[in-house]
Write a protein that holds these residues in place. Structure first.
Motif, PDB file in Angstrom:
ATOM      1  N   ARG A  19       0.831  -1.208   0.000  1.00 23.66           N
ATOM      2  CA  ARG A  19       0.000   0.000   0.000  1.00 23.66           C
ATOM      3  C   ARG A  19       0.866   1.259   0.000  1.00 23.66           C
ATOM      4  O   ARG A  19       0.586   2.225  -0.722  1.00 23.66           O
ATOM      5  CB  ARG A  19      -0.943   0.014   1.206  1.00 23.66           C
ATOM      6  N   GLN A  20       1.904   1.254   0.809  1.00 25.57           N
ATOM      7  CA  GLN A  20       2.788   2.410   0.869  1.00 25.57           C
ATOM      8  C   GLN A  20       3.469   2.633  -0.487  1.00 25.57           C
ATOM      9  O   GLN A  20       3.641   3.774  -0.937  1.00 25.57           O
ATOM     10  CB  GLN A  20       3.833   2.201   1.969  1.00 25.57           C
ATOM     11  N   CYS A  21       3.837   1.539  -1.127  1.00 29.40           N
ATOM     12  CA  CYS A  21       4.450   1.620  -2.450  1.00 29.40           C
ATOM     13  C   CYS A  21       3.475   2.217  -3.463  1.00 29.40           C
ATOM     14  O   CYS A  21       3.809   3.165  -4.189  1.00 29.40           O
ATOM     15  CB  CYS A  21       4.896   0.230  -2.894  1.00 29.40           C
ATOM     16  N   LEU A  22       2.255   1.685  -3.517  1.00 27.92           N
ATOM     17  CA  LEU A  22       1.262   2.156  -4.481  1.00 27.92           C
ATOM     18  C   LEU A  22       0.847   3.596  -4.197  1.00 27.92           C
ATOM     19  O   LEU A  22       0.620   4.385  -5.136  1.00 27.92           O
ATOM     20  CB  LEU A  22       0.053   1.230  -4.463  1.00 27.92           C
ATOM     21  N   ASP A  23       0.748   3.960  -2.936  1.00 27.73           N
ATOM     22  CA  ASP A  23       0.423   5.351  -2.593  1.00 27.73           C
ATOM     23  C   ASP A  23       1.497   6.304  -3.121  1.00 27.73           C
ATOM     24  O   ASP A  23       1.196   7.421  -3.566  1.00 27.73           O
ATOM     25  CB  ASP A  23       0.285   5.511  -1.082  1.00 27.73           C
ATOM     26  N   PHE A  25       3.130   5.932  -5.792  1.00 27.83           N
ATOM     27  CA  PHE A  25       2.925   6.082  -7.240  1.00 27.83           C
ATOM     28  C   PHE A  25       1.787   7.052  -7.539  1.00 27.83           C
ATOM     29  O   PHE A  25       1.947   8.004  -8.310  1.00 27.83           O
ATOM     30  CB  PHE A  25       2.617   4.732  -7.879  1.00 27.83           C
ATOM     31  N   VAL A  26       0.640   6.770  -6.945  1.00 23.13           N
ATOM     32  CA  VAL A  26      -0.555   7.524  -7.339  1.00 23.13           C
ATOM     33  C   VAL A  26      -0.534   8.964  -6.836  1.00 23.13           C
ATOM     34  O   VAL A  26      -1.305   9.807  -7.317  1.00 23.13           O
ATOM     35  CB  VAL A  26      -1.845   6.808  -6.884  1.00 23.13           C
ATOM     36  N   MET A  27       0.349   9.287  -5.875  1.00 22.24           N
ATOM     37  CA  MET A  27       0.423  10.673  -5.398  1.00 22.24           C
ATOM     38  C   MET A  27       1.285  11.549  -6.297  1.00 22.24           C
ATOM     39  O   MET A  27       1.373  12.770  -6.087  1.00 22.24           O
ATOM     40  CB  MET A  27       0.978  10.716  -3.973  1.00 22.24           C
ATOM     41  N   PRO A  33       1.462  12.186 -18.739  1.00 21.69           N
ATOM     42  CA  PRO A  33       0.871  10.913 -18.313  1.00 21.69           C
ATOM     43  C   PRO A  33       1.949   9.870 -18.041  1.00 21.69           C
ATOM     44  O   PRO A  33       2.984   9.839 -18.706  1.00 21.69           O
ATOM     45  CB  PRO A  33       0.001  10.511 -19.506  1.00 21.69           C
ATOM     46  N   PHE A  34       1.703   9.044 -17.041  1.00 22.61           N
ATOM     47  CA  PHE A  34       2.610   7.939 -16.751  1.00 22.61           C
ATOM     48  C   PHE A  34       1.783   6.720 -16.353  1.00 22.61           C
ATOM     49  O   PHE A  34       0.600   6.827 -16.008  1.00 22.61           O
ATOM     50  CB  PHE A  34       3.596   8.305 -15.638  1.00 22.61           C
ATOM     51  N   GLN A  35       2.401   5.561 -16.415  1.00 22.77           N
ATOM     52  CA  GLN A  35       1.729   4.313 -16.044  1.00 22.77           C
ATOM     53  C   GLN A  35       2.631   3.497 -15.136  1.00 22.77           C
ATOM     54  O   GLN A  35       3.859   3.637 -15.179  1.00 22.77           O
ATOM     55  CB  GLN A  35       1.386   3.497 -17.297  1.00 22.77           C
ATOM     56  N   VAL A  36       2.011   2.669 -14.302  1.00 27.86           N
ATOM     57  CA  VAL A  36       2.742   1.771 -13.411  1.00 27.86           C
ATOM     58  C   VAL A  36       2.497   0.346 -13.885  1.00 27.86           C
ATOM     59  O   VAL A  36       1.376  -0.167 -13.812  1.00 27.86           O
ATOM     60  CB  VAL A  36       2.288   1.936 -11.949  1.00 27.86           C
ATOM     61  N   LEU A  37       3.543  -0.283 -14.397  1.00 18.95           N
ATOM     62  CA  LEU A  37       3.470  -1.660 -14.872  1.00 18.95           C
ATOM     63  C   LEU A  37       3.900  -2.561 -13.721  1.00 18.95           C
ATOM     64  O   LEU A  37       5.085  -2.688 -13.428  1.00 18.95           O
ATOM     65  CB  LEU A  37       4.374  -1.851 -16.090  1.00 18.95           C
ATOM     66  N   ILE A  61      -3.587   4.488 -14.295  1.00 15.89           N
ATOM     67  CA  ILE A  61      -2.203   4.481 -13.804  1.00 15.89           C
ATOM     68  C   ILE A  61      -1.711   3.061 -13.533  1.00 15.89           C
ATOM     69  O   ILE A  61      -0.650   2.661 -14.019  1.00 15.89           O
ATOM     70  CB  ILE A  61      -2.082   5.334 -12.520  1.00 15.89           C
ATOM     71  N   ILE A  62      -2.464   2.298 -12.752  1.00 10.26           N
ATOM     72  CA  ILE A  62      -2.019   0.976 -12.305  1.00 10.26           C
ATOM     73  C   ILE A  62      -2.414  -0.072 -13.330  1.00 10.26           C
ATOM     74  O   ILE A  62      -3.601  -0.315 -13.586  1.00 10.26           O
ATOM     75  CB  ILE A  62      -2.621   0.617 -10.932  1.00 10.26           C
ATOM     76  N   LYS A  63      -1.402  -0.721 -13.930  1.00 13.58           N
ATOM     77  CA  LYS A  63      -1.610  -1.727 -14.970  1.00 13.58           C
ATOM     78  C   LYS A  63      -0.984  -3.052 -14.504  1.00 13.58           C
ATOM     79  O   LYS A  63       0.200  -3.291 -14.691  1.00 13.58           O
ATOM     80  CB  LYS A  63      -0.960  -1.287 -16.284  1.00 13.58           C
ATOM     81  N   PRO A  64      -1.781  -3.913 -13.870  1.00 15.23           N
ATOM     82  CA  PRO A  64      -1.188  -5.107 -13.256  1.00 15.23           C
ATOM     83  C   PRO A  64      -1.149  -6.333 -14.159  1.00 15.23           C
ATOM     84  O   PRO A  64      -1.973  -6.504 -15.061  1.00 15.23           O
ATOM     85  CB  PRO A  64      -2.115  -5.355 -12.069  1.00 15.23           C
ATOM     86  N   VAL A  65      -0.171  -7.184 -13.888  1.00 11.08           N
ATOM     87  CA  VAL A  65      -0.156  -8.577 -14.332  1.00 11.08           C
ATOM     88  C   VAL A  65      -0.072  -9.408 -13.059  1.00 11.08           C
ATOM     89  O   VAL A  65       0.895  -9.280 -12.297  1.00 11.08           O
ATOM     90  CB  VAL A  65       1.039  -8.888 -15.249  1.00 11.08           C
ATOM     91  N   LEU A  66      -1.093 -10.241 -12.821  1.00  6.24           N
ATOM     92  CA  LEU A  66      -1.173 -11.021 -11.585  1.00  6.24           C
ATOM     93  C   LEU A  66      -1.052 -12.499 -11.939  1.00  6.24           C
ATOM     94  O   LEU A  66      -1.973 -13.106 -12.488  1.00  6.24           O
ATOM     95  CB  LEU A  66      -2.498 -10.734 -10.875  1.00  6.24           C
ATOM     96  N   GLN A  67       0.074 -13.072 -11.623  1.00  7.00           N
ATOM     97  CA  GLN A  67       0.336 -14.456 -11.986  1.00  7.00           C
ATOM     98  C   GLN A  67      -0.399 -15.432 -11.071  1.00  7.00           C
ATOM     99  O   GLN A  67      -0.598 -15.160  -9.883  1.00  7.00           O
ATOM    100  CB  GLN A  67       1.844 -14.741 -11.930  1.00  7.00           C
ATOM    101  N   LYS A  68      -0.761 -16.563 -11.635  1.00 10.48           N
ATOM    102  CA  LYS A  68      -1.329 -17.671 -10.856  1.00 10.48           C
ATOM    103  C   LYS A  68      -0.246 -18.666 -10.450  1.00 10.48           C
ATOM    104  O   LYS A  68      -0.397 -19.406  -9.477  1.00 10.48           O
ATOM    105  CB  LYS A  68      -2.394 -18.393 -11.676  1.00 10.48           C
ATOM    106  N   GLN A  69       0.852 -18.691 -11.208  1.00 13.66           N
ATOM    107  CA  GLN A  69       1.970 -19.584 -10.923  1.00 13.66           C
ATOM    108  C   GLN A  69       3.249 -18.761 -10.859  1.00 13.66           C
ATOM    109  O   GLN A  69       3.473 -17.892 -11.708  1.00 13.66           O
ATOM    110  CB  GLN A  69       2.105 -20.658 -12.021  1.00 13.66           C
ATOM    111  N   ASN A  70       4.079 -19.038  -9.862  1.00 14.44           N
ATOM    112  CA  ASN A  70       5.296 -18.263  -9.686  1.00 14.44           C
ATOM    113  C   ASN A  70       6.240 -18.459 -10.881  1.00 14.44           C
ATOM    114  O   ASN A  70       6.548 -19.591 -11.269  1.00 14.44           O
ATOM    115  CB  ASN A  70       6.000 -18.688  -8.395  1.00 14.44           C
ATOM    116  N   GLN A  71       6.672 -17.355 -11.450  1.00 16.16           N
ATOM    117  CA  GLN A  71       7.520 -17.382 -12.637  1.00 16.16           C
ATOM    118  C   GLN A  71       9.013 -17.346 -12.301  1.00 16.16           C
ATOM    119  O   GLN A  71       9.822 -17.965 -12.996  1.00 16.16           O
ATOM    120  CB  GLN A  71       7.177 -16.200 -13.546  1.00 16.16           C
TER     121      GLN A  71
END
Length: 332
Positions: A19-23, A25-27, A33-37, A61-71
């Motif tokens: 949460r602290q990390c994402l805050d 970014f968004v602040m 324009p920027f994006q968070v990959l 802003i927040i563009k996630p990739v959420l894995q189901k299996q650890n890469q």
């Protein structure tokens, strides 16, 4: 509108920190324009749920990739495989999920700096280093001395040691179309990326402290060079890092590699990793020879293989003796 800057963020089991990390970014307040990959590598805690929450609230802003299996456990460089192909724009910033930014104008300041200086390819600033267990007082990195008391630096400076903390950097992205030049299976990967960008332009330093780097037991550098666990997990990747420096930048890393090899052999012997000794001896024969010459007690590759077979033989012989004794006890 196309983002001018992409932030690369990788996470794994960062629920206490994300949460602290994402805050951070968004602040960010920017005139571009920027994006968070962000890539979550199948966290087993609540990290992914928190990322989903922020992605829903800040979809631009927040563009996630959420894995189901650890890469990562499959040997995949997750940033290179899943974040780099999504980069859009001229600039790239880095911040992993357990660190965070503290200045809402950080990105604007660094982009303004690079926009005004086309001959610079890297911009960084100091960070506050915080130890989660309070075992050390907070500190500022890098010190002026560690960055050679300079505000403009070059590749030759960065080859001496790494003075750029990961979550402080912004690059003028230079790896588009050159992704394959970045070697896989190395540690530290961020230092190597700094070097590749420093090879294309100058490095600029801004004096403002604009981020926090968190040292905690879950971090890969928490026990750097201090525990068997670190050597067993990371030493061969660290060795490859030095070898790739030699290959790409023409520097001599024999002293660092020899010292690392000597310490790694000692850990592998202590943990009966004889096959691994043979492997690193075959991969870096000159370094292995130098390390074993400096440490006569360490076997050469042939001896390591012999020790391995002898050790297995002793295990079998011990098993046979135990079974014989048990038989004598049971059957009188």
């Amino acid at each position: 509108m196309k983002p001018k800057l992409s932030v690369l963020c990788i996470t794994y089991n960062h629920e206490p920190f994300i949460r602290q990390c994402l805050d951070g970014f968004v602040m960010q307040k920017t005139n571009f324009p920027f994006q968070v990959l962000i890539h979550d590598d199948a966290s087993t805690d609540g990290t992914a749920d928190i990322i989903r929450e922020y992605a829903k609230k800040y979809p631009d802003i927040i563009k996630p990739v959420l894995q189901k299996q650890n890469q990562f456990s499959r040997g995949i460089n997750v940033d290179k495989a899943f974040n780099w192909p999504r980069i859009s724009g001229e600039y790239v910033a880095l911040c992993e999920g357990d660190d965070y930014w503290t200045d809402p104008h950080k990105l604007q300041k660094q982009v303004d700096f690079l926009d005004a200086r086309p001959d610079y390819s890297v911009c960084f600033h100091p960070v506050r280093v915080v130890w989660a267990d309070k075992s050390h007082p907070d500190s500022i990195f890098p010190t002026p001395k560690y960055r050679f008391n300079k505000t403009t630096l070059e590749l030759s400076d960065l080859l001496k040691h790494n003075f750029i903390q990961t979550n402080s950097v912004v690059y003028r992205w230079a790896l588009a179309g050159r992704e394959s030049d970045y070697p896989d299976g190395i540690l530290p990967g961020d230092w190597f990326m700094h070097l590749m960008h420093a090879a294309t332009g100058k490095i600029g330093f801004l004096p403002d402290v604009m981020a926090v780097y968190r040292r905690h037991a879950g971090g890969i550098w928490w026990d750097y060079g201090r525990t068997d666990n670190w050597f067993l997990k990371c030493a061969t990747k660290n060795m490859k890092f030095y070898a790739e420096q030699e290959r790409m930048f023409g520097v001599n890393r024999t002293p660092e590699m020899t010292n690392l090899m000597r310490r790694t052999i000692a850990v592998f012997l202590r943990n009966h990793k004889f096959d691994e000794i043979v492997q690193i001896a075959n991969e870096y024969p000159d370094v292995y020879q130098a390390a074993t010459a400096a440490t006569p007690a360490c076997p050469d590759a042939e001896s390591a293989a012999h020790w391995h077979h002898r050790f297995n033989y002793l295990l079998i012989l011990t098993g046979v003796l135990i079974m014989t004794l048990l038989g004598m006890i049971i059957w009188g």
